[in-house]
Design an enzyme around this catalytic site. Structure first.
Site, PDB file in Angstrom:
ATOM      1  N   THR A  72       0.826  -1.207   0.000  1.00  0.00           N
ATOM      2  CA  THR A  72       0.000   0.000   0.000  1.00  0.00           C
ATOM      3  C   THR A  72       0.860   1.257   0.000  1.00  0.00           C
ATOM      4  O   THR A  72       2.044   1.227   0.328  1.00  0.00           O
ATOM      5  CB  THR A  72      -0.952   0.021   1.217  1.00  0.00           C
ATOM      6  OG1 THR A  72      -0.192   0.047   2.419  1.00  0.00           O
ATOM      7  CG2 THR A  72      -1.868  -1.186   1.218  1.00  0.00           C
ATOM      8  N   ASP A  73       0.233   2.360  -0.351  1.00  0.00           N
ATOM      9  CA  ASP A  73       0.930   3.642  -0.374  1.00  0.00           C
ATOM     10  C   ASP A  73       0.499   4.502   0.819  1.00  0.00           C
ATOM     11  O   ASP A  73      -0.232   4.026   1.704  1.00  0.00           O
ATOM     12  CB  ASP A  73       0.686   4.358  -1.707  1.00  0.00           C
ATOM     13  CG  ASP A  73      -0.786   4.648  -1.965  1.00  0.00           C
ATOM     14  OD1 ASP A  73      -1.602   4.628  -1.027  1.00  0.00           O
ATOM     15  OD2 ASP A  73      -1.122   4.919  -3.137  1.00  0.00           O
ATOM     16  N   GLN A  74       0.895   5.746   0.827  1.00  0.00           N
ATOM     17  CA  GLN A  74       0.592   6.643   1.942  1.00  0.00           C
ATOM     18  C   GLN A  74      -0.909   6.881   2.104  1.00  0.00           C
ATOM     19  O   GLN A  74      -1.379   7.189   3.182  1.00  0.00           O
ATOM     20  CB  GLN A  74       1.324   7.971   1.740  1.00  0.00           C
ATOM     21  CG  GLN A  74       1.274   8.867   2.952  1.00  0.00           C
ATOM     22  CD  GLN A  74       2.136  10.097   2.780  1.00  0.00           C
ATOM     23  OE1 GLN A  74       2.574  10.418   1.684  1.00  0.00           O
ATOM     24  NE2 GLN A  74       2.377  10.794   3.871  1.00  0.00           N
ATOM     25  N   VAL A 123      -4.005   2.700   0.119  1.00  0.00           N
ATOM     26  CA  VAL A 123      -4.507   1.836  -0.953  1.00  0.00           C
ATOM     27  C   VAL A 123      -3.326   1.157  -1.640  1.00  0.00           C
ATOM     28  O   VAL A 123      -2.189   1.608  -1.548  1.00  0.00           O
ATOM     29  CB  VAL A 123      -5.367   2.606  -1.986  1.00  0.00           C
ATOM     30  CG1 VAL A 123      -6.582   3.225  -1.315  1.00  0.00           C
ATOM     31  CG2 VAL A 123      -4.568   3.665  -2.700  1.00  0.00           C
TER      32      VAL A 123
END
Length: 145
Positions: free
Chosen positions: A15-17, A20
């Site tokens: 996931t990213d910041q 998601v």
């Protein structure tokens, strides 16, 4: 239509910041799906490589519909979208457990000699693969897809 299914449990590292799944990870999931499909058809990509043949991606696309988050369980559905003896187009859907489509995509592959990157005919070099891909293609056409 022959569809192979690969389950994915989304890991935090994917996931990213924003929380998601980072967009490039879907391409990795597509690769997992493609490998599962090949295995489900009774073949192994590693066997092809042992014979000095590679199958590079020559085109790829992904369309993002809904976010996938850490902890989600999804599946990658993979099928042969098109096959002509030289190129294979694989189709993909990433779906949540409730059948929500989150990502769709396609990847186009050819087979090449490892030393020269010159294309080879799947039909001639791997007749068993060709036979199975033709069979899968006919099923797809007969269903009007």
């Amino acid at each position: 239509m022959f569809i192979s299914t690969t389950p994915i449990n989304v890991r935090y590292a994917e996931t990213d910041q924003m929380g998601v799944v980072y967009h490039a990870n879907y391409l990795i999931w597509f690769e997992l799906g493609r490998t599962t499909l090949i295995n489900d058809l009774g073949f192994h990509y590693a066997d092809m490589e042992k014979e000095g043949i590679l199958s590079p991606v020559v085109d790829i696309e992904a369309s993002y519909k809904r976010p996938v988050r850490y902890g989600d369980e999804v599946r990658v559905n993979t099928w042969v979208e098109h096959y002509d003896g030289l190129r294979v187009v694989y189709g993909y859907e990433v779906m949540k457990e409730d059948d929500t489509v989150c990502v769709t995509g396609k990847s186009v592959h050819t087979c090449v000699k490892k030393e020269t990157f010159r294309p080879i005919s799947i039909r001639k070099r791997f007749p068993e693969w060709h036979k199975e891909y033709e069979k899968v293609k006919k099923k797809r056409i007969s269903k009007g897809l």
